[in-house]
Design a protein around this motif. Structure first.
Motif, PDB file in Angstrom:
ATOM      1  N   LYS A 146       0.834  -1.208   0.000  1.00 21.20           N
ATOM      2  CA  LYS A 146       0.000   0.000   0.000  1.00 21.20           C
ATOM      3  C   LYS A 146       0.865   1.253   0.000  1.00 21.20           C
ATOM      4  CE  LYS A 146      -3.929  -2.040   2.490  1.00 21.20           C
ATOM      5  NZ  LYS A 146      -4.708  -2.011   3.756  1.00 21.20           N
ATOM      6  N   ARG A 147       1.938   1.212   0.786  1.00 23.45           N
ATOM      7  CA  ARG A 147       2.794   2.395   0.909  1.00 23.45           C
ATOM      8  C   ARG A 147       3.498   2.700  -0.410  1.00 23.45           C
ATOM      9  NH1 ARG A 147       6.421   3.450   6.262  1.00 23.45           N
ATOM     10  NH2 ARG A 147       4.319   3.371   7.143  1.00 23.45           N
ATOM     11  N   ILE A 148       4.001   1.668  -1.068  1.00 30.26           N
ATOM     12  CA  ILE A 148       4.681   1.890  -2.357  1.00 30.26           C
ATOM     13  C   ILE A 148       3.675   2.301  -3.425  1.00 30.26           C
ATOM     14  CG2 ILE A 148       6.063   0.812  -4.164  1.00 30.26           C
ATOM     15  CD1 ILE A 148       7.237  -1.035  -2.066  1.00 30.26           C
ATOM     16  N   LYS A 149       2.500   1.667  -3.407  1.00 29.61           N
ATOM     17  CA  LYS A 149       1.467   1.964  -4.405  1.00 29.61           C
ATOM     18  C   LYS A 149       1.093   3.445  -4.364  1.00 29.61           C
ATOM     19  CE  LYS A 149      -1.849   0.809  -7.352  1.00 29.61           C
ATOM     20  NZ  LYS A 149      -1.567   0.325  -8.721  1.00 29.61           N
ATOM     21  N   ALA A 150       1.009   3.997  -3.152  1.00 30.96           N
ATOM     22  CA  ALA A 150       0.623   5.397  -3.005  1.00 30.96           C
ATOM     23  C   ALA A 150       1.707   6.358  -3.492  1.00 30.96           C
ATOM     24  CB  ALA A 150       0.299   5.692  -1.545  1.00 30.96           C
ATOM     25  N   ALA A 151       2.919   5.857  -3.666  1.00 26.97           N
ATOM     26  CA  ALA A 151       4.041   6.721  -4.031  1.00 26.97           C
ATOM     27  C   ALA A 151       4.319   6.753  -5.522  1.00 26.97           C
ATOM     28  CB  ALA A 151       5.300   6.273  -3.284  1.00 26.97           C
ATOM     29  N   ILE A 152       3.640   5.904  -6.302  1.00 28.64           N
ATOM     30  CA  ILE A 152       3.909   5.850  -7.743  1.00 28.64           C
ATOM     31  C   ILE A 152       2.719   6.403  -8.516  1.00 28.64           C
ATOM     32  CG2 ILE A 152       5.455   3.891  -7.448  1.00 28.64           C
ATOM     33  CD1 ILE A 152       3.240   2.071  -8.437  1.00 28.64           C
TER      34      ILE A 152
ATOM     35  N   TYR B  51       3.186  -4.136  17.171  1.00 26.53           N
ATOM     36  CA  TYR B  51       4.610  -4.006  16.884  1.00 26.53           C
ATOM     37  C   TYR B  51       4.899  -2.763  16.032  1.00 26.53           C
ATOM     38  CZ  TYR B  51       4.472  -8.929  18.232  1.00 26.53           C
ATOM     39  OH  TYR B  51       4.249 -10.101  18.893  1.00 26.53           O
ATOM     40  N   GLU B  52       5.948  -2.051  16.411  1.00 23.61           N
ATOM     41  CA  GLU B  52       6.448  -0.951  15.590  1.00 23.61           C
ATOM     42  C   GLU B  52       7.654  -1.484  14.823  1.00 23.61           C
ATOM     43  OE1 GLU B  52       7.849   3.735  15.989  1.00 23.61           O
ATOM     44  OE2 GLU B  52       7.758   2.440  17.764  1.00 23.61           O
ATOM     45  N   LEU B  53       7.473  -1.655  13.521  1.00 25.51           N
ATOM     46  CA  LEU B  53       8.484  -2.342  12.726  1.00 25.51           C
ATOM     47  C   LEU B  53       9.200  -1.374  11.793  1.00 25.51           C
ATOM     48  CD1 LEU B  53       6.384  -5.487  11.734  1.00 25.51           C
ATOM     49  CD2 LEU B  53       7.939  -5.223  13.680  1.00 25.51           C
ATOM     50  N   PHE B  54      10.483  -1.669  11.580  1.00 27.22           N
ATOM     51  CA  PHE B  54      11.293  -0.888  10.652  1.00 27.22           C
ATOM     52  C   PHE B  54      11.841  -1.821   9.570  1.00 27.22           C
ATOM     53  CE2 PHE B  54      11.308   1.777  14.381  1.00 27.22           C
ATOM     54  CZ  PHE B  54      11.255   3.074  13.884  1.00 27.22           C
ATOM     55  N   VAL B  55      11.573  -1.495   8.351  1.00 24.62           N
ATOM     56  CA  VAL B  55      12.176  -2.213   7.227  1.00 24.62           C
ATOM     57  C   VAL B  55      12.705  -1.168   6.254  1.00 24.62           C
ATOM     58  CG1 VAL B  55      10.817  -4.334   7.337  1.00 24.62           C
ATOM     59  CG2 VAL B  55       9.926  -2.380   6.066  1.00 24.62           C
ATOM     60  N   THR B  56      13.723  -1.556   5.525  1.00 27.48           N
ATOM     61  CA  THR B  56      14.300  -0.659   4.524  1.00 27.48           C
ATOM     62  C   THR B  56      14.368  -1.388   3.193  1.00 27.48           C
ATOM     63  OG1 THR B  56      16.512  -1.370   5.173  1.00 27.48           O
ATOM     64  CG2 THR B  56      15.645   0.645   6.192  1.00 27.48           C
TER      65      THR B  56
ATOM     66  N   GLN C  97      10.089   6.030   8.105  1.00 26.08           N
ATOM     67  CA  GLN C  97       9.128   5.962   9.211  1.00 26.08           C
ATOM     68  C   GLN C  97       8.745   4.520   9.478  1.00 26.08           C
ATOM     69  OE1 GLN C  97       5.879   8.473   8.074  1.00 26.08           O
ATOM     70  NE2 GLN C  97       7.058  10.365   8.247  1.00 26.08           N
ATOM     71  N   SER C  98       8.442   4.224  10.720  1.00 32.99           N
ATOM     72  CA  SER C  98       8.105   2.855  11.109  1.00 32.99           C
ATOM     73  C   SER C  98       6.724   2.467  10.588  1.00 32.99           C
ATOM     74  CB  SER C  98       8.126   2.718  12.628  1.00 32.99           C
ATOM     75  OG  SER C  98       7.129   3.564  13.209  1.00 32.99           O
ATOM     76  N   ILE C  99       6.466   1.178  10.614  1.00 29.86           N
ATOM     77  CA  ILE C  99       5.167   0.638  10.202  1.00 29.86           C
ATOM     78  C   ILE C  99       4.567  -0.103  11.390  1.00 29.86           C
ATOM     79  CG2 ILE C  99       3.976  -0.944   8.632  1.00 29.86           C
ATOM     80  CD1 ILE C  99       6.207  -0.519   6.625  1.00 29.86           C
TER      81      ILE C  99
END
Length: 802
Positions: free
Chosen positions: A441-447, A493-498, A486-488
């Motif tokens: 969802k996050r990537i979809k909103a950015a393209i 859980y507050e998760l961090f992925v890169t 920003q975390s997800i």
């Protein structure tokens, strides 16, 4: 002057009445056919009825006249006789025309009866004029008037009877009614004739010479006419019987057809040229919500107009020749305003100079749902709903085709999530799946809307950007990286992925789908190697590294078969007395062409491809076999340590596999030590259970490379371990880095307080050994004692002691 006396030939009189009755019965039957028939059959039956009725009345009249006998010879002017037929036929035609009109009322019946009676009277008295004899005819006015009245009354009765019979043809007992009515009509017609004959007085005159123009026996002539008329009636009855048979067949077929139409789930609708509905089945009621009485005769909007056309009905009718026999998918409109997808099949036909249309309309809602479901299964990722590999390939193929024409570039961003595996393993697959959905969802909103985001599987995503350039790709890639600063939040859980992003462009980095994706993947792996959380454009030089990895993977698959793998053993000694107390089994790959290949190079590839499962089991079995062989050769028993990879530990059959290897080799469990890393046991949900099962078997467990992972003091008391292995990076620096010395000292003290043994790796100098001895470290291994050596060389060490 006295009039001539006359008599009747009774058989002919009876025959004339029978003819009148038969004519009436025939006419009643014909009236039913006339009402039911449609043009042009109606005109045929009207003509046949007019001739049948007219000839019947005329035949009755003429036979009755032939039955009339006088004392003088009588002949007939046959020209005048045939002229008299015309009024009979005309009056009969008028009668049938009257009953064929749907609006026939009392006024029309009486007016029509007047014309019919006039025709019958005209026929009768014209026939009387055809008599050639030596006498004049004088009519009694009263009887003449009475004959006309009888003709009128008979006409009125005939029209009422014809109307009743035609409108009640299907009622029970109607045939008896027709028979009785035929007798009444027959006698009425005969009564008119014989009343008219009674009104005639034949006055002979003298000096008038009678000329015989015909000399035919009147009796034979009467029977001949009767026979001809009966044949005519017979033909008509046969025709009506055949027609009725066809009608019954048509009705039966229509009923069957109607039952099929009414039982059909599809809407079957008939309409005229003006789009007015003339037939509406139950399927149409269910589909569109209109009852039959609401639909018949109306112009309902059942189809939503195409945006390109103002009137869908006009479009359908104007293009009927093209649409007939084919199916068209449109959008239907229910009475309540609800839309539904439909499939329309149209046909047209002509009847009675008019054009009609039939439409079979099928509700394809379920089919559309199924198609959508199949589309999702085939072209969509079931977890995120994003396009899958197949749909991406279709869109990429189209984008390449368009790029060839427009001479534009295409961009591919290959995204892999860093540390996703740790999250998935430690928090469970359910949490990992939710994370992937949120990432999508996050990537979809950015393209952009024209861009395609696809999930390839696991934590890999691909973005297709048509008609782009390097500058735009750089901005998009950086935007995606910034998104993950920003975390997800997933559950609690507050998760961090890169993301690690590899970028490839068409046509510079590949002119086909496979090459583009492969090169973007290659660029992504370069990002992984250089520290992750960044992006990298593809460069041809990257393929050298990828080619090396591919060659190593292919080589590993054959290396086991070719005995290219060897197990080396590095001694582990007691720090206090220097005696050998165990060995660590280490895998080495001796390639016939490339020479010795470092485990640091091929082990990660084995982990990635899953080959580590086969290799790990092989190493375990070789180490157990060798240790058992040493024991059989009389050497003092000691433990052999074998590293267990992350992939092995997570495999469900790990415990069973170890048990089978021990049983197969005959090595006692207490002489086997399995070395696990911190990350392995922390990322497995059932780590404690597996470790306890292994410990219960008598196997020793150690934590390898302690201090380099995400250490947690809590697991040291939770997990059933025997030994901590201090990583060599700490051991090597104990004299150059005070912090490392403190860490080693702390680890040793902590392990002893937890009743754990400690072994230090990477011991290379005597000073390091003295430090460890001073700190009371239990065991040590490293180049100071021995490098990893083959089993044959280790036997020499065993023979002389370390």
């Amino acid at each position: 002057m006295n009039h001539l006396t006359s008599t009747y030939h009774i058989p002919l009189v009876i025959l004339s009445v029978i003819i009148a009755i038969l004519a009436s019965y025939t006419v009643l039957h014909l009236s039913v056919r006339l009402i039911k028939a449609k043009p042009p059959a109606r005109y045929i039956w009207l003509t046949a009825g007019a001739f049948a009725m007219g000839l019947g009345i005329w035949a009755m009249h003429f036979i009755a006249m032939l039955a009339f006998q006088m004392a003088m010879p009588v002949s007939y002017d046959f020209g005048m006789v045939f002229v008299s037929i015309i009024p009979a036929i005309v009056s009969a035609a008028l009668a049938f025309y009257m009953i064929s009109r749907p609006d026939m009322g009392n006024r029309q019946i009486y007016l029509g009866s007047l014309f019919i009676a006039t025709g019958i009277v005209s026929m009768h008295y014209t026939g009387m004029k055809a008599m050639i004899m030596a006498a004049d005819i004088v009519y009694d006015p009263i009887l003449w008037t009475l004959s006309a009245i009888i003709a009128f009354v008979a006409s009125v009765a005939a029209l009422y009877l014809l109307k009743y019979v035609s409108q009640n043809a299907e009622k029970p007992g109607i045939n008896w009614f027709k028979l009785v009515s035929s007798i009444v009509m027959g006698f009425a017609i005969s009564g008119m004739h014989y009343t008219g004959m009674a009104a005639a007085k034949f006055m002979p005159h003298e000096g008038h010479q009678h000329i015989m123009t015909q000399n035919i026996d009147s009796t034979y002539l009467a029977y001949g006419i009767a026979l001809g008329v009966l044949l005519l009636f017979g033909i008509l009855f046969i025709s009506m019987f055949v027609d009725r048979k066809f009608e019954y067949q048509a009705i039966s077929s229509e009923l069957k057809f109607r039952s099929v139409i009414e039982s059909a789930n599809d809407a079957i609708i008939l309409a005229n040229r003006d789009a007015e509905i003339i037939s509406w089945n139950l399927g149409a009621e269910r589909m569109f919500g209109y009852k039959k009485d609401e639909a018949i005769g109306e112009k309902l909007q059942l189809i939503i107009p195409d945006p390109c056309r103002n009137n869908i009905n006009s479009f359908l009718f104007e293009n009927i020749s093209d649409l007939a026999g084919s199916t068209t998918e449109l959008t239907g409109l229910r009475k309540n305003g609800e839309e539904l997808p439909i499939e329309l099949s149209l046909a047209a036909w002509g009847e009675n100079g008019q054009v009609f249309f039939s439409g079979i309309i099928r509700d394809i809602t379920e089919r559309k749902k199924t198609e959508s479901k199949i589309n999702r299964l085939v072209y969509r990722d079931p977890l995120t709903g994003l396009p899958n590999r197949l749909l991406l390939n279709d869109r990429l193929k189209l984008a390449i085709s368009q790029a060839e024409e427009s001479k534009k570039n295409i961009g591919i961003l290959f995204i892999d999530l860093d540390r996703f595996k740790n999250i998935n393993d430690s928090l469970g697959h359910a949490t990992g799946d939710l994370l992937l959905v949120e990432v999508g969802k996050r990537i979809k909103a950015a393209i952009g809307e024209s861009d395609t985001l696809s999930r390839q599987g696991g934590d890999e995503f691909i973005i297709l950007l048509p008609q782009t350039d390097a500058n735009e790709l750089t901005k998009k890639a950086q935007k995606i990286i910034d998104l993950f600063s920003q975390s997800i939040m997933i559950r609690e859980y507050e998760l961090f992925v890169t993301p690690s992003i590899g970028v490839a462009m068409y046509p510079v980095d590949g002119k086909d789908i496979e090459t583009l994706i492969k090169n973007a993947d290659t660029a992504m792996y370069r990002v992984k190697e250089q520290g992750k959380n960044s992006f990298q454009f593809y460069a041809p030089s990257m393929n050298a590294t990828v080619s090396r990895k591919m060659l190593l993977e292919i080589g590993m698959r054959k290396a086991l078969e070719r005995d290219e793998f060897k197990v080396f053993y590095q001694p582990q000694v007691d720090v206090k007395d220097g005696k050998l107390i165990g060995v660590e089994a280490l895998m080495r790959w001796m390639h016939p062409e490339w020479g010795s290949i470092s485990p640091a190079e091929f082990i990660p590839i084995a982990e990635e491809t899953g080959l580590i499962l086969t290799l790990g089991e092989w190493v375990l079995e070789q180490a157990c076999v060798q240790n058992k062989a040493w024991q059989n050769n009389g050497y003092q028993p000691f433990k052999v340590g074998v590293n267990i990879s992350s992939r092995q530990f997570q495999h469900s059959n790990l415990v069973e596999m170890v048990k089978n290897v021990l049983a197969k080799t005959g090595l006692a469990p207490e002489y086997l030590e399995l070395e696990l890393t911190e990350s392995i046991i922390q990322s497995s949900e059932d780590a404690v259970v597996k470790m306890q099962q292994l410990r219960d078997m008598g196997i020793h467990l150690s934590i390898d490379d302690f201090g380099t992972g995400y250490s947690s003091l809590s697991y040291l008391k939770t997990f059933p371990i025997n030994t901590l292995k201090i990583d060599q990076t700490f051991t090597r620096n104990i004299y150059t880095d005070p912090k490392d010395a403190s860490l080693v000292d702390t680890i040793i003290n902590m392990a002893h307080n937890l009743d754990l043994k400690v072994i230090a790796e990477g011991v290379e100098t005597e000073e390091q050994l003295r430090f460890l001895e001073e700190k009371q470290c239990n065991e040590a291994q490293g180049y100071f004692f021995s490098r990893p050596i083959p089993a044959e060389e280790l036997e020499i060490v065993l023979a002389v002691g370390v």
